[in-house]
Design a protein around this motif. Structure first.
Motif, PDB file in Angstrom:
ATOM      1  N   MET A   1      -2.778  -1.645  -4.165  1.00 16.90           N
ATOM      2  CA  MET A   1      -1.735  -1.417  -3.181  1.00 16.90           C
ATOM      3  C   MET A   1      -0.932  -2.704  -3.004  1.00 16.90           C
ATOM      4  N   ASN A   2       0.365  -2.538  -2.905  1.00 14.92           N
ATOM      5  CA  ASN A   2       1.173  -3.736  -2.684  1.00 14.92           C
ATOM      6  C   ASN A   2       1.218  -4.087  -1.192  1.00 14.92           C
ATOM      7  N   ALA A   3       1.829  -5.195  -0.880  1.00 19.90           N
ATOM      8  CA  ALA A   3       1.826  -5.717   0.490  1.00 19.90           C
ATOM      9  C   ALA A   3       2.553  -4.792   1.463  1.00 19.90           C
ATOM     10  N   PHE A   4       3.622  -4.155   1.012  1.00 22.60           N
ATOM     11  CA  PHE A   4       4.377  -3.260   1.890  1.00 22.60           C
ATOM     12  C   PHE A   4       3.534  -2.047   2.286  1.00 22.60           C
ATOM     13  N   GLN A   5       2.810  -1.493   1.335  1.00 23.31           N
ATOM     14  CA  GLN A   5       1.961  -0.343   1.631  1.00 23.31           C
ATOM     15  C   GLN A   5       0.832  -0.723   2.587  1.00 23.31           C
ATOM     16  N   GLU A   6       0.292  -1.903   2.435  1.00 27.26           N
ATOM     17  CA  GLU A   6      -0.750  -2.390   3.356  1.00 27.26           C
ATOM     18  C   GLU A   6      -0.192  -2.521   4.772  1.00 27.26           C
ATOM     19  N   LEU A   7       1.018  -3.057   4.876  1.00 27.58           N
ATOM     20  CA  LEU A   7       1.653  -3.235   6.177  1.00 27.58           C
ATOM     21  C   LEU A   7       1.897  -1.887   6.852  1.00 27.58           C
ATOM     22  N   ILE A   8       2.401  -0.922   6.110  1.00 30.41           N
ATOM     23  CA  ILE A   8       2.645   0.409   6.658  1.00 30.41           C
ATOM     24  C   ILE A   8       1.332   1.068   7.080  1.00 30.41           C
ATOM     25  N   LYS A   9       0.295   0.886   6.303  1.00 30.19           N
ATOM     26  CA  LYS A   9      -1.006   1.470   6.627  1.00 30.19           C
ATOM     27  C   LYS A   9      -1.557   0.893   7.932  1.00 30.19           C
ATOM     28  N   LYS A  10      -1.372  -0.409   8.144  1.00 31.95           N
ATOM     29  CA  LYS A  10      -1.846  -1.041   9.377  1.00 31.95           C
ATOM     30  C   LYS A  10      -0.978  -0.669  10.578  1.00 31.95           C
ATOM     31  N   ALA A  11       0.313  -0.434  10.349  1.00 27.03           N
ATOM     32  CA  ALA A  11       1.241  -0.148  11.451  1.00 27.03           C
ATOM     33  C   ALA A  11       1.273   1.320  11.846  1.00 27.03           C
ATOM     34  N   ALA A  12       0.705   2.198  11.048  1.00 26.53           N
ATOM     35  CA  ALA A  12       0.787   3.639  11.313  1.00 26.53           C
ATOM     36  C   ALA A  12       0.236   4.044  12.681  1.00 26.53           C
ATOM     37  N   PRO A  13      -0.926   3.557  13.124  1.00 25.70           N
ATOM     38  CA  PRO A  13      -1.402   3.963  14.451  1.00 25.70           C
ATOM     39  C   PRO A  13      -0.478   3.522  15.583  1.00 25.70           C
ATOM     40  N   ILE A  14       0.083   2.339  15.471  1.00 24.01           N
ATOM     41  CA  ILE A  14       0.993   1.854  16.511  1.00 24.01           C
ATOM     42  C   ILE A  14       2.281   2.679  16.513  1.00 24.01           C
ATOM     43  N   MET A  15       2.778   3.015  15.331  1.00 26.16           N
ATOM     44  CA  MET A  15       3.982   3.853  15.265  1.00 26.16           C
ATOM     45  C   MET A  15       3.724   5.221  15.878  1.00 26.16           C
ATOM     46  N   ALA A  16       2.542   5.773  15.672  1.00 30.98           N
ATOM     47  CA  ALA A  16       2.194   7.066  16.265  1.00 30.98           C
ATOM     48  C   ALA A  16       2.119   6.956  17.784  1.00 30.98           C
ATOM     49  N   ALA A  17       1.590   5.851  18.290  1.00 28.62           N
ATOM     50  CA  ALA A  17       1.507   5.665  19.735  1.00 28.62           C
ATOM     51  C   ALA A  17       2.885   5.518  20.364  1.00 28.62           C
ATOM     52  N   VAL A  18       3.779   4.827  19.686  1.00 30.86           N
ATOM     53  CA  VAL A  18       5.153   4.682  20.190  1.00 30.86           C
ATOM     54  C   VAL A  18       5.843   6.039  20.212  1.00 30.86           C
TER      55      VAL A  18
END
Length: 70
Positions: A1-18
């Motif tokens: 996985m590249n760095a962008f995909q890792e970032l999106i994977k980590k940010a997904a729960p926060i985006m769902a909460a927003v």
């Protein structure tokens, strides 16, 4: 996985909460508006339910942020 995909994977729960914060505020304020119009008490329930939606949404953001930071 590249760095962008890792970032999106980590940010997904926060985006769902927003997103749910936004939905809580919109839904509860719409309910408050409708009930206030029905009983002719316009700003009372609308304002109360907007603040309830904000509280619930921010509490969910806080709990998810706490889980992610562990």
């Amino acid at each position: 996985m590249n760095a962008f995909q890792e970032l999106i994977k980590k940010a997904a729960p926060i985006m769902a909460a927003v997103q749910s914060l936004f939905l809580y505020v919109i839904t509860l304020s719409a309910i408050g508006y409708y009930v206030d119009k029905k009983f002719k008490t316009f700003p009372i329930l609308f304002i109360i339910l907007v603040f309830v939606g904000l509280f619930v949404g921010f509490f969910q953001l806080y709990t998810l942020g706490k889980k992610v930071s562990r």
